[in-house]
Design a protein around this motif. Sequence first.
Motif, mmCIF file in Angstrom:
data_model
loop_
_atom_site.group_PDB
_atom_site.id
_atom_site.type_symbol
_atom_site.label_atom_id
_atom_site.label_comp_id
_atom_site.label_asym_id
_atom_site.label_seq_id
_atom_site.Cartn_x
_atom_site.Cartn_y
_atom_site.Cartn_z
ATOM 1 N N PRO A 162 8.751 -11.714 9.306
ATOM 2 C CA PRO A 162 8.652 -11.361 10.676
ATOM 3 C C PRO A 162 7.780 -9.954 10.710
ATOM 4 O O PRO A 162 8.176 -9.001 10.001
ATOM 5 N N ALA A 163 7.214 -9.772 11.840
ATOM 6 C CA ALA A 163 6.262 -8.519 12.034
ATOM 7 C C ALA A 163 7.018 -7.300 12.294
ATOM 8 O O ALA A 163 6.644 -6.495 11.680
ATOM 9 N N ARG A 164 8.114 -7.527 12.735
ATOM 10 C CA ARG A 164 9.203 -6.440 12.782
ATOM 11 C C ARG A 164 9.591 -5.686 11.287
ATOM 12 O O ARG A 164 10.219 -4.841 11.468
ATOM 13 N N ARG A 165 9.735 -6.647 10.520
ATOM 14 C CA ARG A 165 9.925 -5.910 9.038
ATOM 15 C C ARG A 165 8.937 -5.476 8.210
ATOM 16 O O ARG A 165 9.018 -5.190 7.087
ATOM 17 N N GLU A 166 7.818 -5.014 8.807
ATOM 18 C CA GLU A 166 6.622 -4.362 8.182
ATOM 19 C C GLU A 166 7.025 -3.055 7.914
ATOM 20 O O GLU A 166 6.632 -2.830 6.626
ATOM 21 N N ALA A 167 7.602 -2.223 8.511
ATOM 22 C CA ALA A 167 7.853 -0.831 7.954
ATOM 23 C C ALA A 167 9.031 -0.953 6.682
ATOM 24 O O ALA A 167 8.959 -0.167 5.888
ATOM 25 N N GLU A 168 10.073 -1.960 6.870
ATOM 26 C CA GLU A 168 10.848 -1.950 6.103
ATOM 27 C C GLU A 168 10.050 -2.308 4.452
ATOM 28 O O GLU A 168 10.355 -1.980 3.403
ATOM 29 N N LEU A 169 9.328 -3.354 4.818
ATOM 30 C CA LEU A 169 8.494 -3.815 3.435
ATOM 31 C C LEU A 169 7.869 -2.819 3.028
ATOM 32 O O LEU A 169 7.937 -2.553 1.582
ATOM 33 N N LEU A 170 7.130 -1.802 3.589
ATOM 34 C CA LEU A 170 6.313 -0.679 3.115
ATOM 35 C C LEU A 170 7.112 0.144 2.246
ATOM 36 O O LEU A 170 6.967 0.576 1.331
ATOM 37 N N ARG A 171 8.425 0.522 2.898
ATOM 38 C CA ARG A 171 9.474 1.382 2.409
ATOM 39 C C ARG A 171 9.764 0.822 1.026
ATOM 40 O O ARG A 171 10.129 1.666 0.142
ATOM 41 N N LEU A 172 10.139 -0.311 1.220
ATOM 42 C CA LEU A 172 10.678 -1.195 -0.308
ATOM 43 C C LEU A 172 9.465 -1.174 -1.252
ATOM 44 O O LEU A 172 9.709 -0.962 -2.610
ATOM 45 N N LEU A 173 8.251 -1.457 -0.899
ATOM 46 C CA LEU A 173 7.244 -1.615 -1.839
ATOM 47 C C LEU A 173 6.764 -0.223 -2.785
ATOM 48 O O LEU A 173 6.593 -0.287 -3.944
ATOM 49 N N GLU A 174 6.721 0.921 -2.045
ATOM 50 C CA GLU A 174 6.400 2.266 -2.625
ATOM 51 C C GLU A 174 7.098 2.454 -4.002
ATOM 52 O O GLU A 174 6.383 2.736 -4.885
ATOM 53 N N ARG A 196 4.454 -12.512 13.109
ATOM 54 C CA ARG A 196 4.747 -12.728 11.986
ATOM 55 C C ARG A 196 3.445 -11.962 11.015
ATOM 56 O O ARG A 196 2.637 -11.662 11.633
ATOM 57 N N ILE A 197 3.829 -11.712 9.895
ATOM 58 C CA ILE A 197 2.928 -10.769 9.119
ATOM 59 C C ILE A 197 2.750 -11.612 7.724
ATOM 60 O O ILE A 197 3.590 -12.106 7.039
ATOM 61 N N MET A 198 1.559 -11.817 7.440
ATOM 62 C CA MET A 198 1.099 -12.429 5.980
ATOM 63 C C MET A 198 0.383 -11.282 5.187
ATOM 64 O O MET A 198 -0.492 -10.848 5.758
ATOM 65 N N VAL A 199 1.212 -11.349 4.196
ATOM 66 C CA VAL A 199 0.655 -10.155 3.126
ATOM 67 C C VAL A 199 0.196 -10.380 1.723
ATOM 68 O O VAL A 199 0.831 -11.328 1.038
ATOM 69 N N ALA A 200 -0.924 -9.844 1.475
ATOM 70 C CA ALA A 200 -1.226 -9.993 -0.172
ATOM 71 C C ALA A 200 -1.434 -8.611 -0.842
ATOM 72 O O ALA A 200 -1.675 -7.661 0.022
ATOM 73 N N GLY A 201 -0.607 -8.604 -1.664
ATOM 74 C CA GLY A 201 -0.708 -7.461 -2.550
ATOM 75 C C GLY A 201 -0.826 -7.572 -3.994
ATOM 76 O O GLY A 201 -1.004 -8.493 -4.608
ATOM 77 N N ALA A 202 -0.722 -6.222 -4.759
ATOM 78 C CA ALA A 202 -0.684 -6.413 -6.086
ATOM 79 C C ALA A 202 -0.202 -4.844 -6.626
ATOM 80 O O ALA A 202 0.137 -4.097 -6.055
ATOM 81 N N PHE A 203 -0.219 -4.873 -8.036
ATOM 82 C CA PHE A 203 0.000 -3.370 -8.526
ATOM 83 C C PHE A 203 -1.134 -2.333 -8.114
ATOM 84 O O PHE A 203 -0.666 -1.270 -8.023
ATOM 85 N N GLU A 204 -2.194 -2.757 -8.255
ATOM 86 C CA GLU A 204 -3.351 -1.796 -7.992
ATOM 87 C C GLU A 204 -3.465 -1.238 -6.553
ATOM 88 O O GLU A 204 -3.139 -1.942 -5.558
ATOM 89 N N LYS A 205 -3.472 -0.029 -6.420
ATOM 90 C CA LYS A 205 -3.497 0.607 -5.149
ATOM 91 C C LYS A 205 -5.112 0.825 -4.534
ATOM 92 O O LYS A 205 -5.807 1.417 -5.419
ATOM 93 N N LYS A 206 -5.163 0.218 -3.476
ATOM 94 C CA LYS A 206 -6.602 0.408 -2.886
ATOM 95 C C LYS A 206 -6.620 1.550 -2.045
ATOM 96 O O LYS A 206 -5.573 1.734 -1.135
#
Length: 237
Positions: A162-174, A196-206
């Motif tokens: 859900p789009a409203r969980r973007e901030a939570e996602l960022l907080r947990l990823l760091e 909704r948000i569709m997210v692609a990620g990795a270990f590497e920081k861009k």
Amino acid sequence: MPNPYFRFKQFTIHQDRCAMKVTTDACLFGAWVAARIPEKASSVLDVGAGTGLLTLMIAQTGNRLIDAVEIQEADYQQAAENIGQTAWHASIRLMRGDVLDVVFQKKYDVIVSNPPFYERDLKGGEQPKNIAHHSEALSLGELLSFIRKQLVSGGSFFLLLPARREAELLRLLEPLGLHIHHCCYVQQTEKHAPFRIMVAGAFEKKEHKEEGRILIRNRNEYTPEFKTLLQPYYLHL
């Protein structure tokens, strides 16, 4: 009442026994992920297989070995039937269990998940739906920790939330050393806010995170962007 099956161009999803049904945003996510998986990626893990939809959309696009895990017995059985009727069944291994308990023999090039959406939200009376829609068995934090453990160093992960969980996602990823490379905001129409948000990620920081958006409909028609992504799958596109 949802249709008991959903027919795509190259496979059919039966869903009458599954708690999580086929949805437009799940189909969009599957197509978006399949289009973004690197060609060199040979191993994929689908966390929370449900009907098998995401697994099969990925299987249609490349010659890869795919593992998929589903915790609920009814969903597992129906996903097994859906997968077993396709041309890709030999390259897919479906496992029944909790990903936090399964012993994996390898790490994966790609990990994808359309996880339970809601935490601390009001639940309904049906336990299978609660597990499918709410984070009773797997919280977002647990999922991200699992991804960190099972993803190869140069691998990619994909999530639908859900789009409203973007901030939570960022907080947990760091603190896990995981980073978002691309975030796509999904809107029903131009007049609607992202849901909704569709997210692609990795270990590497861009240095710069890519951002985009997709509108599902323009008035009463699917948008060109939506049609382009779903054309390989939807019967009537």
